[in-house]
Design an enzyme around this catalytic site. Structure first.
Site, PDB file in Angstrom:
ATOM      1  N   GLU A 107       4.127  -8.083   6.065  1.00 40.33           N
ATOM      2  CA  GLU A 107       2.937  -8.528   5.904  1.00 40.33           C
ATOM      3  C   GLU A 107       1.829  -7.284   5.481  1.00 40.33           C
ATOM      4  OE1 GLU A 107       0.414 -10.535   8.768  1.00 40.33           O
ATOM      5  OE2 GLU A 107      -0.843 -11.174   7.308  1.00 40.33           O
ATOM      6  N   LYS A 236      11.008 -20.078  24.475  1.00 39.69           N
ATOM      7  CA  LYS A 236      10.864 -19.904  22.977  1.00 39.69           C
ATOM      8  C   LYS A 236      10.129 -21.293  22.574  1.00 39.69           C
ATOM      9  CE  LYS A 236      14.535 -16.981  22.740  1.00 39.69           C
ATOM     10  NZ  LYS A 236      16.080 -16.824  22.276  1.00 39.69           N
ATOM     11  N   ASP A 311      14.059 -10.051  21.245  1.00 33.89           N
ATOM     12  CA  ASP A 311      14.213 -11.420  20.840  1.00 33.89           C
ATOM     13  C   ASP A 311      13.146 -11.845  20.101  1.00 33.89           C
ATOM     14  OD1 ASP A 311      16.062 -14.292  22.074  1.00 33.89           O
ATOM     15  OD2 ASP A 311      14.854 -14.261  20.384  1.00 33.89           O
ATOM     16  N   HIS A 411      -6.357  -8.233   1.746  1.00 37.81           N
ATOM     17  CA  HIS A 411      -5.100  -8.545   1.457  1.00 37.81           C
ATOM     18  C   HIS A 411      -4.872  -8.893  -0.020  1.00 37.81           C
ATOM     19  CE1 HIS A 411      -3.330  -9.705   5.213  1.00 37.81           C
ATOM     20  NE2 HIS A 411      -4.338  -9.690   5.802  1.00 37.81           N
TER      21      HIS A 411
HETATM   22  C1  LIG Z   1      -7.461  -3.198   5.573  1.00 38.10           C
HETATM   23  C2  LIG Z   1      -8.469  -2.481   6.415  1.00 38.10           C
HETATM   24  C3  LIG Z   1      -7.785  -1.747   7.580  1.00 38.10           C
HETATM   25  C4  LIG Z   1      -9.233  -1.475   5.561  1.00 38.10           C
HETATM   26  O1  LIG Z   1     -10.232  -1.125   6.423  1.00 38.10           O
HETATM   27  P1  LIG Z   1     -11.456   0.173   6.073  1.00 38.10           P
HETATM   28  O2  LIG Z   1     -12.315   0.161   7.243  1.00 38.10           O
HETATM   29  O3  LIG Z   1     -12.292  -0.417   4.604  1.00 38.10           O
HETATM   30  O4  LIG Z   1     -10.639   1.307   5.814  1.00 38.10           O
HETATM   31  P2  LIG Z   1     -10.901   2.913   5.904  1.00 38.10           P
HETATM   32  O5  LIG Z   1     -10.375   3.254   4.569  1.00 38.10           O
HETATM   33  O6  LIG Z   1     -12.407   2.941   6.009  1.00 38.10           O
HETATM   34  O7  LIG Z   1     -10.065   3.539   7.201  1.00 38.10           O
HETATM   35  C5  LIG Z   1     -10.569   3.011   8.475  1.00 38.10           C
HETATM   36  C6  LIG Z   1      -9.257   3.331   9.184  1.00 38.10           C
HETATM   37  O8  LIG Z   1      -8.404   2.232   8.916  1.00 38.10           O
HETATM   38  C7  LIG Z   1      -6.911   2.654   8.827  1.00 38.10           C
HETATM   39  N1  LIG Z   1      -6.499   2.523   7.483  1.00 38.10           N
HETATM   40  C8  LIG Z   1      -7.293   2.033   6.557  1.00 38.10           C
HETATM   41  N2  LIG Z   1      -6.283   1.880   5.591  1.00 38.10           N
HETATM   42  C9  LIG Z   1      -4.986   2.299   5.962  1.00 38.10           C
HETATM   43  C10 LIG Z   1      -3.828   2.285   5.344  1.00 38.10           C
HETATM   44  N3  LIG Z   1      -3.634   1.958   3.985  1.00 38.10           N
HETATM   45  N4  LIG Z   1      -2.800   2.301   5.880  1.00 38.10           N
HETATM   46  C11 LIG Z   1      -2.878   2.884   7.500  1.00 38.10           C
HETATM   47  N5  LIG Z   1      -4.119   2.824   8.027  1.00 38.10           N
HETATM   48  C12 LIG Z   1      -5.092   2.487   7.346  1.00 38.10           C
HETATM   49  C13 LIG Z   1      -7.102   4.080   9.093  1.00 38.10           C
HETATM   50  O9  LIG Z   1      -6.971   4.256  10.788  1.00 38.10           O
HETATM   51  C14 LIG Z   1      -8.509   4.516   8.964  1.00 38.10           C
HETATM   52  O10 LIG Z   1      -9.122   5.620   9.597  1.00 38.10           O
HETATM   53  P3  LIG Z   1      -9.027   6.982   9.415  1.00 38.10           P
HETATM   54  O11 LIG Z   1      -7.177   7.288   9.823  1.00 38.10           O
HETATM   55  O12 LIG Z   1      -9.020   7.227   7.871  1.00 38.10           O
HETATM   56  O13 LIG Z   1      -9.799   7.852  10.177  1.00 38.10           O
HETATM   57  C15 LIG Z   1      -9.558  -3.609   6.889  1.00 38.10           C
HETATM   58  O14 LIG Z   1     -10.020  -4.245   5.808  1.00 38.10           O
HETATM   59  C16 LIG Z   1      -8.572  -4.492   7.765  1.00 38.10           C
HETATM   60  O15 LIG Z   1      -7.891  -4.385   8.915  1.00 38.10           O
HETATM   61  N6  LIG Z   1      -8.547  -5.648   7.418  1.00 38.10           N
HETATM   62  C17 LIG Z   1      -8.052  -6.925   8.303  1.00 38.10           C
HETATM   63  C18 LIG Z   1      -6.807  -7.066   7.737  1.00 38.10           C
HETATM   64  C19 LIG Z   1      -5.699  -7.894   8.900  1.00 38.10           C
HETATM   65  O16 LIG Z   1      -5.924  -7.720   9.939  1.00 38.10           O
HETATM   66  N7  LIG Z   1      -4.715  -8.559   8.287  1.00 38.10           N
HETATM   67  C20 LIG Z   1      -3.770  -8.910   9.250  1.00 38.10           C
HETATM   68  C21 LIG Z   1      -4.080 -10.423   9.765  1.00 38.10           C
HETATM   69  S1  LIG Z   1      -4.033 -11.497   8.605  1.00 38.10           S
HETATM   70  C22 LIG Z   1      -2.991 -12.683   9.437  1.00 38.10           C
HETATM   71  O17 LIG Z   1      -1.772 -12.752   9.400  1.00 38.10           O
HETATM   72  C23 LIG Z   1      -3.869 -13.278  10.607  1.00 38.10           C
HETATM   73  C24 LIG Z   1      -4.818 -14.547  10.336  1.00 38.10           C
HETATM   74  C25 LIG Z   1      -5.882 -13.978   9.427  1.00 38.10           C
HETATM   75  O18 LIG Z   1      -4.305 -15.395   9.421  1.00 38.10           O
HETATM   76  C26 LIG Z   1      -5.197 -15.049  11.748  1.00 38.10           C
HETATM   77  C27 LIG Z   1      -6.455 -15.647  11.917  1.00 38.10           C
HETATM   78  O19 LIG Z   1      -6.292 -16.986  11.387  1.00 38.10           O
HETATM   79  O20 LIG Z   1      -7.245 -15.056  12.432  1.00 38.10           O
HETATM   80  N1  LIG Z   2      21.291 -16.642  28.229  1.00 35.35           N
HETATM   81  C1  LIG Z   2      20.125 -17.404  27.770  1.00 35.35           C
HETATM   82  O1  LIG Z   2      19.945 -18.651  27.846  1.00 35.35           O
HETATM   83  C2  LIG Z   2      19.242 -16.698  26.581  1.00 35.35           C
HETATM   84  C3  LIG Z   2      19.475 -15.168  26.236  1.00 35.35           C
HETATM   85  N2  LIG Z   2      18.751 -14.656  25.471  1.00 35.35           N
HETATM   86  C4  LIG Z   2      19.250 -13.374  25.108  1.00 35.35           C
HETATM   87  O2  LIG Z   2      19.234 -12.515  25.973  1.00 35.35           O
HETATM   88  C5  LIG Z   2      19.337 -11.097  25.844  1.00 35.35           C
HETATM   89  C6  LIG Z   2      18.682 -10.329  26.873  1.00 35.35           C
HETATM   90  O3  LIG Z   2      19.228 -10.655  27.962  1.00 35.35           O
HETATM   91  P1  LIG Z   2      19.061  -9.561  29.281  1.00 35.35           P
HETATM   92  O4  LIG Z   2      19.563 -10.153  30.410  1.00 35.35           O
HETATM   93  O5  LIG Z   2      17.949  -9.016  29.097  1.00 35.35           O
HETATM   94  O6  LIG Z   2      20.053  -8.299  28.693  1.00 35.35           O
HETATM   95  P2  LIG Z   2      21.788  -8.304  28.701  1.00 35.35           P
HETATM   96  O7  LIG Z   2      22.343  -9.380  28.485  1.00 35.35           O
HETATM   97  O8  LIG Z   2      21.901  -6.906  27.480  1.00 35.35           O
HETATM   98  O9  LIG Z   2      21.855  -7.527  30.279  1.00 35.35           O
HETATM   99  C7  LIG Z   2      20.933  -6.493  30.528  1.00 35.35           C
HETATM  100  C8  LIG Z   2      21.811  -5.913  31.640  1.00 35.35           C
HETATM  101  O10 LIG Z   2      21.516  -4.349  31.478  1.00 35.35           O
HETATM  102  C9  LIG Z   2      21.876  -3.802  32.959  1.00 35.35           C
HETATM  103  N3  LIG Z   2      20.898  -2.764  33.112  1.00 35.35           N
HETATM  104  C10 LIG Z   2      21.075  -1.679  33.099  1.00 35.35           C
HETATM  105  N4  LIG Z   2      20.158  -0.651  33.553  1.00 35.35           N
HETATM  106  C11 LIG Z   2      19.076  -1.635  33.832  1.00 35.35           C
HETATM  107  C12 LIG Z   2      17.796  -1.632  33.942  1.00 35.35           C
HETATM  108  N5  LIG Z   2      17.059  -0.365  34.138  1.00 35.35           N
HETATM  109  N6  LIG Z   2      17.086  -2.676  34.187  1.00 35.35           N
HETATM  110  C13 LIG Z   2      17.534  -3.734  34.052  1.00 35.35           C
HETATM  111  N7  LIG Z   2      18.666  -3.945  33.758  1.00 35.35           N
HETATM  112  C14 LIG Z   2      19.657  -2.820  33.531  1.00 35.35           C
HETATM  113  C15 LIG Z   2      21.953  -5.015  33.818  1.00 35.35           C
HETATM  114  O11 LIG Z   2      22.946  -5.335  34.202  1.00 35.35           O
HETATM  115  P3  LIG Z   2      23.275  -5.966  35.845  1.00 35.35           P
HETATM  116  O12 LIG Z   2      22.395  -7.379  35.798  1.00 35.35           O
HETATM  117  O13 LIG Z   2      24.726  -6.058  35.925  1.00 35.35           O
HETATM  118  O14 LIG Z   2      22.612  -4.962  36.796  1.00 35.35           O
HETATM  119  C16 LIG Z   2      21.327  -6.365  32.840  1.00 35.35           C
HETATM  120  O15 LIG Z   2      21.628  -7.522  33.263  1.00 35.35           O
HETATM  121  C17 LIG Z   2      18.798 -11.211  24.381  1.00 35.35           C
HETATM  122  O16 LIG Z   2      19.782 -10.848  23.477  1.00 35.35           O
HETATM  123  C18 LIG Z   2      18.414 -12.336  24.166  1.00 35.35           C
HETATM  124  O17 LIG Z   2      18.342 -12.990  22.991  1.00 35.35           O
HETATM  125  C19 LIG Z   2      17.338 -15.085  25.124  1.00 35.35           C
HETATM  126  C20 LIG Z   2      17.131 -16.441  25.200  1.00 35.35           C
HETATM  127  C21 LIG Z   2      17.879 -17.353  26.186  1.00 35.35           C
END
Ligand SMILES: CC(C)(COP(=O)([O-])OP(=O)([O-])OC[C@H]1O[C@@H](n2cnc3c(N)ncnc32)[C@H](O)[C@@H]1OP(=O)([O-])[O-])[C@@H](O)C(=O)NCCC(=O)NCCSC(=O)C[C@@](C)(O)CC(=O)[O-]
Ligand SMILES: NC(=O)C1=CN([C@@H]2O[C@H](COP(=O)(O)OP(=O)(O)OC[C@H]3O[C@@H](n4cnc5c(N)ncnc54)[C@H](OP(=O)(O)O)[C@@H]3O)[C@@H](O)[C@H]2O)C=CC1
Length: 416
Positions: A107, A236, A311, A411
């Site tokens: 996106e 989920k 996940d 966008h």
């Molecule tokens: C696009 C901006 C950021 C412009 O914003 P702006 O203020 O015109 O940008 P600017 O040129 O003045 O720069 C300000 C700062 O923005 C950052 N920045 C600025 N440009 C860039 C770039 N190219 N790459 C990386 N960082 C950038 C950067 O940090 C910069 O600071 P600086 O570093 O210059 O001091 C602003 O208009 C904006 O954020 N718009 C919103 C866009 C957005 O949030 N899209 C995602 C959501 S859409 C969606 O999927 C969700 C939705 C909408 O459907 C959910 C809902 O229903 O609400």
């Molecule tokens: N089974 C299901 O129904 C579902 C499974 N998943 C999947 O499950 C996966 C994640 O399961 P998850 O159990 O997290 O991972 P893993 O199955 O990979 O097991 C992680 C293991 O790492 C070991 N471990 C080593 N160090 C650490 C630590 N510091 N902290 C915690 N555990 C440690 C533990 O073993 P030990 O326990 O032997 O100590 C732990 O069980 C993902 O792939 C996800 O997609 C997602 C949804 C549902």
């Protein structure tokens, strides 16, 4: 071994044997290395469809690193663009002061937006983030005769939680059973087991542990296990229980940004952001019957999940987020914007699942949280704090863009 080492002749022969009905598509690793098996599936698909899978097949890690525990019927890898936002300044309990966060997305404008929000947070002196609760849940459903029996089973569970804990924790050296909460619906008994899964997201851990505990329940009570996941977990799927009780980590982040910085970076005012948040994220979400009262938490959670091996299906729960935004005035009359996000059910880990795959573990290295923390759990806590702060950044920037009518133009410029 990687994709380049696959044996083309063996792959073609395996494809022939699948097409002749001798082998099943999922049996190929028994007849060749994982990279050749993946190539054989691509050969078959290219024969039977119009697809050219050369880029899917041009992956850079050994296929057997994924086929061991992350995927079946592998054909290759999907490449999703990944970028970086930050540095994210935050005072976390587990996260240190400054982190970069990789985000993978298709996106346009998303990273620019979150990055702008990070700039706003820096202008406010950084965010504060805290993990408020940590419990990965699994809730099996049991059949009983009737409500009277259901009540007996619940009484037994409440009196024997330690026995369930011993059984569950016998399957893991890291997981700890936090609590078991019973729910009764007629002749159905649900037991919502909650585990501190430390640095693992914990779904496999919780599932395996709960299976062991269920065997005790069935041995000691009249309850019969119908399904190890009874959907009260709730994994989920949009579910109020996760938004209210939490699942995985419940994490909150907040920041206070002076009005002049809101104007310089977000191109609007604290009052305009606060009004947009109330009318959009609260009133609009309430009217929509939403579980999340936010603008785009799912965008940041999904992009962070893809970049760090989480996940991605659990973005459903990550969207259970409430955003707040208020105008504050100090004793001298200086205005600022106070904003927060609270993610009720952010399910992530720094060990396990997809976190060990090569590009995903590199993403965790960018944040500085790969692997197990010391003490265990602190790396996943830190990742949760960073993701929550980046979510706050995304909320600030999008609300700013909406308040200043810049969403569409952003966008048009960046997303097309
Ligand atoms: C696009 C901006 C950021 C412009 O914003 P702006 O203020 O015109 O940008 P600017 O040129 O003045 O720069 C300000 C700062 O923005 C950052 N920045 C600025 N440009 C860039 C770039 N190219 N790459 C990386 N960082 C950038 C950067 O940090 C910069 O600071 P600086 O570093 O210059 O001091 C602003 O208009 C904006 O954020 N718009 C919103 C866009 C957005 O949030 N899209 C995602 C959501 S859409 C969606 O999927 C969700 C939705 C909408 O459907 C959910 C809902 O229903 O609400
Ligand atoms: N089974 C299901 O129904 C579902 C499974 N998943 C999947 O499950 C996966 C994640 O399961 P998850 O159990 O997290 O991972 P893993 O199955 O990979 O097991 C992680 C293991 O790492 C070991 N471990 C080593 N160090 C650490 C630590 N510091 N902290 C915690 N555990 C440690 C533990 O073993 P030990 O326990 O032997 O100590 C732990 O069980 C993902 O792939 C996800 O997609 C997602 C949804 C549902």
């Amino acid at each position: 071994m990687t994709a380049a080492d696959a044996d083309e002749e063996v792959a073609a022969d395996l494809a022939d044997r699948v097409q002749d009905g001798e082998l099943r598509l999922y049996e190929l690793e028994a007849h060749a290395d994982a990279d050749t098996a993946a190539m054989a599936r691509r050969v078959l698909l290219e024969r039977e469809t119009d697809a050219d899978l050369s880029t899917v097949g041009d992956y850079s890690f050994p296929a057997n690193e994924a086929t061991g525990s992350n995927i079946e019927n592998m054909t290759g890898a999907v490449q999703v663009p990944v970028g970086v936002v930050g540095p994210v300044h935050l005072d976390g309990e587990a996260a240190s002061e400054e982190h970069y966060l990789p985000l993978a997305t298709t996106e346009g404008a998303l990273l620019a937006s979150v990055n702008r929000g990070c700039a706003a947070i820096r202008a406010g002196g950084g965010a504060t983030a805290r993990v408020l609760k940590s419990a990965m849940t699994r809730a099996p459903v049991f059949r009983v005769a009737d409500v009277a029996e259901a009540s007996e089973v619940v009484s037994w569970v409440r009196a024997n939680e330690d026995r369930l804990r011993d059984a569950a924790e016998s399957t893991t050296s890291h997981g700890e059973l936090v609590d078991v909460t019973p729910y009764v619906v007629g002749d159905n008994v649900f037991l919502r087991f909650g585990y501190d899964s430390k640095d693992a997201m914990g779904m496999n851990m919780a599932t395996i542990a709960t299976q062991e505990a269920c065997e005790v329940v069935e041995a000691e009570t009249p309850a019969s296990l119908v399904a190890l996941s009874g959907n009260l977990c709730s994994d989920k799927k949009p579910a109020a229980i996760n938004a209210v009780e939490g699942r995985g980590r419940t994490v909150s982040a907040d920041v206070e940004i002076p009005a002049d910085a809101v104007g310089d970076v977000l191109k609007t005012t604290p009052a305009a952001i606060a009004e947009a948040n109330t009318r959009k994220n609260h009133v609009g979400s309430a009217k929509a019957g939403a579980l999340g009262f936010n603008a785009q938490a799912a965008n940041v959670v999904a992009a962070a999940f893809l970049a760090t091996g989480q996940d991605p299906a659990q973005v459903v729960e990550g969207s259970n987020t409430i955003t707040t935004a208020d105008v504050r005035t100090d004793d001298e009359g200086n205005e600022s914007l106070y904003a927060s996000v609270t993610l009720a059910s952010l399910e992530l880990g720094t060990v396990g699942g997809g976190t060990k795959l090569p590009t995903q573990s590199e993403g965790l290295d960018v944040v500085g949280v790969r692997g197990g923390g010391d003490p265990p759990g602190t790396n996943a806590d830190a990742l949760a704090e960073v993701v929550a702060t980046a979510t706050l950044a995304g909320e600030l920037s999008l609300l700013g863009a909406l308040a200043s009518s810049h969403l569409a133009s952003a966008h048009e410029q960046l997303g097309r």
